[in-house]
Structure formats: structure tokens, C-alpha cells
Design a protein around this motif. Structure first.
Motif, mmCIF file in Angstrom:
data_model
loop_
_atom_site.group_PDB
_atom_site.id
_atom_site.type_symbol
_atom_site.label_atom_id
_atom_site.label_comp_id
_atom_site.label_asym_id
_atom_site.label_seq_id
_atom_site.Cartn_x
_atom_site.Cartn_y
_atom_site.Cartn_z
ATOM 1 N N VAL A 96 -1.282 -12.968 2.352
ATOM 2 C CA VAL A 96 -1.346 -11.978 1.277
ATOM 3 C C VAL A 96 -0.557 -12.485 0.074
ATOM 4 C CG1 VAL A 96 -0.542 -9.675 0.606
ATOM 5 C CG2 VAL A 96 -1.642 -10.024 2.839
ATOM 6 N N ARG A 97 -1.191 -12.453 -1.098
ATOM 7 C CA ARG A 97 -0.477 -12.794 -2.333
ATOM 8 C C ARG A 97 -0.876 -11.810 -3.438
ATOM 9 N NH1 ARG A 97 -2.214 -14.988 -7.783
ATOM 10 N NH2 ARG A 97 -0.220 -14.945 -8.827
ATOM 11 N N THR A 98 0.123 -11.176 -4.005
ATOM 12 C CA THR A 98 -0.121 -10.319 -5.161
ATOM 13 C C THR A 98 0.759 -10.770 -6.311
ATOM 14 O OG1 THR A 98 1.573 -8.706 -4.564
ATOM 15 C CG2 THR A 98 -0.656 -8.315 -3.689
ATOM 16 N N SER A 99 0.456 -10.256 -7.493
ATOM 17 C CA SER A 99 1.230 -10.658 -8.668
ATOM 18 C C SER A 99 1.137 -9.567 -9.734
ATOM 19 C CB SER A 99 0.690 -11.980 -9.218
ATOM 20 O OG SER A 99 1.553 -12.495 -10.218
ATOM 21 N N VAL A 100 1.873 -9.790 -10.798
ATOM 22 C CA VAL A 100 1.885 -8.843 -11.909
ATOM 23 C C VAL A 100 0.618 -8.989 -12.750
ATOM 24 C CG1 VAL A 100 4.388 -8.646 -12.067
ATOM 25 C CG2 VAL A 100 3.228 -10.573 -13.179
ATOM 26 N N ILE A 147 -13.642 -5.465 2.874
ATOM 27 C CA ILE A 147 -13.827 -4.902 4.222
ATOM 28 C C ILE A 147 -12.546 -5.055 5.044
ATOM 29 C CG2 ILE A 147 -15.092 -5.157 6.400
ATOM 30 C CD1 ILE A 147 -17.491 -6.206 4.621
ATOM 31 N N GLU A 148 -11.977 -6.276 5.043
ATOM 32 C CA GLU A 148 -10.881 -6.557 5.973
ATOM 33 C C GLU A 148 -9.512 -6.186 5.401
ATOM 34 O OE1 GLU A 148 -11.613 -10.642 7.085
ATOM 35 O OE2 GLU A 148 -13.636 -10.068 7.693
ATOM 36 N N ASP A 149 -9.222 -6.599 4.179
ATOM 37 C CA ASP A 149 -7.879 -6.355 3.630
ATOM 38 C C ASP A 149 -7.738 -4.941 3.068
ATOM 39 O OD1 ASP A 149 -7.305 -8.927 4.260
ATOM 40 O OD2 ASP A 149 -7.439 -9.708 2.220
ATOM 41 N N ALA A 190 4.152 -3.071 -3.585
ATOM 42 C CA ALA A 190 3.572 -2.017 -2.726
ATOM 43 C C ALA A 190 2.219 -2.455 -2.176
ATOM 44 C CB ALA A 190 3.438 -0.723 -3.528
ATOM 45 N N LEU A 191 1.398 -3.067 -3.031
ATOM 46 C CA LEU A 191 0.068 -3.487 -2.556
ATOM 47 C C LEU A 191 0.191 -4.605 -1.520
ATOM 48 C CD1 LEU A 191 -3.000 -3.161 -2.696
ATOM 49 C CD2 LEU A 191 -3.022 -4.933 -4.469
ATOM 50 N N ALA A 192 1.127 -5.520 -1.733
ATOM 51 C CA ALA A 192 1.307 -6.610 -0.754
ATOM 52 C C ALA A 192 1.660 -6.029 0.613
ATOM 53 C CB ALA A 192 2.391 -7.573 -1.224
ATOM 54 N N ARG A 193 2.515 -5.019 0.637
ATOM 55 C CA ARG A 193 2.869 -4.397 1.932
ATOM 56 C C ARG A 193 1.640 -3.751 2.579
ATOM 57 N NH1 ARG A 193 8.294 -4.610 2.030
ATOM 58 N NH2 ARG A 193 9.499 -4.009 0.204
ATOM 59 N N THR A 194 0.848 -3.050 1.761
ATOM 60 C CA THR A 194 -0.340 -2.383 2.309
ATOM 61 C C THR A 194 -1.319 -3.409 2.868
ATOM 62 O OG1 THR A 194 -0.109 -0.607 0.703
ATOM 63 C CG2 THR A 194 -2.282 -0.857 1.713
ATOM 64 N N LEU A 195 -1.565 -4.471 2.103
ATOM 65 C CA LEU A 195 -2.534 -5.477 2.551
ATOM 66 C C LEU A 195 -2.034 -6.186 3.811
ATOM 67 C CD1 LEU A 195 -3.623 -7.048 -0.872
ATOM 68 C CD2 LEU A 195 -4.756 -5.252 0.438
#
Ligand SMILES: NC(=O)C1=CN([C@@H]2O[C@H](COP(=O)(O)OP(=O)(O)OC[C@H]3O[C@@H](n4cnc5c(N)ncnc54)[C@H](O)[C@@H]3O)[C@@H](O)[C@H]2O)C=CC1
Ligand SMILES: NCC(=O)COP(=O)(O)O
Length: 335
Positions: A293-297, A192-194, A321-326
Motif C-alpha cells: 500500500v502506498r498513498t501520498s498527498v 475490487i480487492e483494495d 487514514a486511507l493507507a490504514r484502510t487499504l
């Protein structure tokens, strides 16, 4: 907020993480906006091995970003990093780079964190402490109060996990009603939020074949998962639609996937095998339930490819790209 850089940790220094960071930073089409938390000498050596030209600039939180090249917050390794030959002596420094990056994000100097792959075995052996993955480690470092949830996103799938890095033998005992509820709650709130998905549709799998076949193939569905889903449905009300438990194979049929925004699976390979079959090399791992926000491979350390120039950077670029969007969604949600 979103003009801040992203903190990047290359991860295991003998793996392909440093290659991905350097190749991305050297890409002329790359818009910049990354800060690496790493040993500058190790990065410079790997750049030479790869034949990649990128200028490294020492950076400290709060300092302006250089107009070109790669800013690096220096975190020295204990030993020179040899591509493809992990050294447990560097495990503490590898975790220290992660710690410095988390501090920079929590202090508001970076908009989020993108991590390269770590070897759980190398970190566990090298620090003499069990390390089950970034997800749990980061939650502990950040004092996250909820329950961290590992989600992988790729192709037309979003897959979240109730249990992560456990021996298969330990999985049934780790699936408790409270845990199922916490994972569904954290996943629903993040969607919902991110991800800005109103009233997300969440499909939850069973543990056993055929979701237990009415108790003939296991009792976890009837005794644990169904009552937990009933409780979380009441708690979430109209905010999310929670279905299940459905058999783990049926959950990945095209019809089920069309009707779900996320599949929550009971264990690692139940969810990640279909995801990697569909999207390996371009999928993203995201930690839900963290205060940042934390993303990874979607892949591991690939020691066989380190310094070869053959490591694909698709997943790493998608993670950025996803980290920027989130981060942008979070910034909008808090205005
Ligand atoms: N996010 C993280 O920190 C993750 C860490 N790992 C760690 O990685 C280590 C090795 O795990 P494995 O199961 O061998 O998986 P892996 O993903 O490192 O390698 C599996 C296969 O995929 C290939 N591959 C991986 N990344 C690639 C890329 N970017 N481009 C082209 N080919 C690529 C490798 O060469 C290998 O053949 C383990 O110690 C594990 O703990 C695994 C998954 C995620
Ligand atoms: N299989 C996914 C993986 O190992 C990544 O875990 P984490 O380090 O993101 O917790």
C-alpha cells in the motif's frame, strides 16, 4: 498486520513534507503509528523553525516503537536542508530514504508507505537520471509485474490516469491499446480487492475533444481506445463494468459521476484539474498495482510555505487514514 506502523517519507527536505510529518506527530490527538525515514538532524532543525515540540527516537526495522514521539529510521542528507531552497546534492539521500522505507514495508516491518512530495526536477537534476514520480519509481523498486496506476481520490471523485508525467506533445503516442488495457485491468482489480467495491463501474475518457467526434477531431478513440475497451470488457466479464470512451468534459458531469466509481483519464491534467478544483488539500494520491500500500498527498513541495507553519495537513492526514484502510482491506482479503 494492521498493528504495524506506517512508513513515512517526508519527501523533498526543503519542501513542506517535513512540516507535515512533524506537525502530525506533535498533534496531541494523534494516535501514533508512524515511522519516518529521514535525516533526524534535518527534522530536528525544521521542528525548531516551526516551533513544534516532538521527541525523535532512532528506530530500526523490527525494534519496538516508542510510546510517544516520532520514531525515525536515520537516512542522513549530504547537506543541511534549507527550507524553501532545494539542493540537488540531497537528491540521492532523498531517494535513499524512499528505498529504505520500501525495504521495511516489503520485509513486513511496516504496513504501508505514505510519501511526502518530491520535486521531479530536483531529483532528476540532482541524480542526473530522469525521475517521473514515485508511482513509476516504486513500481520499479518493488519489481511490480502489473502496470502501476496513479489514482487520486477526493470529494466524490476517484480519478485514475493512463499517462502521468509526460510532455503533452508525447501523450498521444504513449496511449497504446495495451496500455489502456493494463490501466483498466489494474484499476478494476484494485477497486475490487483494495477498495472492496464489487463489480466497480469504470468510465474511460477519450483523448480528443468530443471523444474524437466520430473521427473528425482525432482518431485515437476509434483506432486505439474503443478496441482496447472492447478487449478488456471481454476479459473482465461481470467483474467490472467499463464504459467509454466518453468525452473528457462529459465524464465530469454530475450524472456521469453518479454512475461511475472511477473515471480513467488519458492524461494528467484531464483528470487532476477537476479533482483539485473539487478537493485540493484533502485529496489522496494512491498507487495501484504495487505489492504494498502506498498513498501520498495531493499537492507538491510548496517551497513557498516550507517552515512557515502555514502548510495545510489535511491531505497528509487523509493519506495516512486511507493507507490504514487499504492495508486492513488487503489483510482481510488474504486471510
Ligand atoms: N506527490 C508528489 O510527490 C508531488 C510532487 N509535486 C512536485 O511539487 C513541485 C511543485 O509543484 P507545484 O505545481 O508548484 O504544486 P504545489 O502543490 O507544490 O503548489 C501549488 C500551490 O498550492 C500551495 N500548496 C501546496 N500544498 C499546500 C498545502 N499543504 N497547504 C497549503 N497550500 C499548499 C502552494 O503554496 C502553491 O501556491 C513540483 O516540482 C512537482 O514535481 C507536485 C505534485 C505532487
Ligand atoms: N501530480 C501528481 C504527482 O506529481 C505525484 O506523482 P507521484 O510522485 O505519486 O508519482
Amino acid at each position: 498486520m494492521t498493528s504495524l506502523p506506517l512508513a513515512v517519507t517526508p519527501g523533498e527536505p526543503a519542501g513542506i513534507g517535513p512540516d507535515l510529518v512533524l506537525q502530525t506527530a506533535a498533534d496531541a490527538a494523534w494516535p501514533g503509528g508512524l515511522v519516518a525515514f529521514a535525516d533526524p538532524e534535518a527534522l530536528a532543525r525544521r521542528a525548531r523553525e516551526l516551533g513544534v515540540m516532538v521527541t525523535l527516537h532512532e528506530w530500526a526495522p523490527g525494534a519496538p516503537l516508542p510510546s510517544s514521539g516520532l520514531p525515525v529510521y536515520p537516512v542522513p542528507l549530504a547537506q543541511p536542508a534549507e527550507a524553501g531552497r532545494p539542493d540537488g546534492a540531497n537528491a540521492a539521500a532523498t531517494l535513499a530514504a524512499l528505498d529504505r522505507a520500501v525495504e521495511a514495508v516489503l520485509a513486513g516491518h511496516c504496513m504501508g508507505l505514505v510519501t511526502g512530495p518530491l520535486s521531479k526536477a530536483v531529483i532528476s537534476d540532482g541524480t542526473s537520471r530522469p525521475f517521473s514520480g514515485h508511482t513509476e519509481y516504486l513500481a520499479e523498486r518493488a519489481g511490480a509485474t502489473g502496470h502501476p496506476v496513479m489514482m487520486l481520490i477526493g470529494g466524490n471523485l476517484r480519478v485514475a490516469l493512463v499517462t502521468t508525467h509526460l510532455p503533452l506533445r508525447a501523450v498521444p503516442d504513449a496511449i497504446t491499446g495495451d496500455k489502456v488495457i493494463r490501466v483498466v485491468r489494474t484499476t478494476a482489480e484494485a477497486l475490487i480487492e483494495d477498495f472492496a467495491i464489487p463489480e466497480p463501474r469504470i468510465l474511460v475518457t477519450g483523448l480528443n475533444p468530443h471523444a474524437g467526434e466520430g473521427g473528425h477531431l482525432g482518431h485515437e478513440e476509434q483506432q486505439i481506445i474503443e478496441p482496447a475497451l472492447e478487449r478488456i470488457r471481454q476479459e473482465l466479464g461481470d467483474r467490472a463494468h467499463v464504459e467509454g470512451p466518453v468525452p473528457g468534459d462529459t465524464a465530469f458531469t454530475p450524472r456521469c459521476l453518479r454512475e461511475a466509481d472511477t473515471v480513467i483519464c488519458m492524461y494528467h491534467d484531464q483528470g487532476l484539474a477537476p479533482l483539485k478544483q473539487q478537493a485540493f488539500g484533502g485529496a489522496v494520491n494512491v498507487s495501484l498495482g504495487l505489492p504494498f500500500v502506498r498513498t501520498s498527498v495531493d499537492h507538491g513541495t510548496a517551497f513557498d510555505l516550507a517552515a512557515s507553519g502555514n502548510a495545510g495537513g489535511g491531505s497528509f492526514r487523509e493519506a495516512i487514514a486511507l493507507a490504514r484502510t487499504l492495508a486492513a482491506n488487503r489483510a482481510r482479503a488474504t486471510v
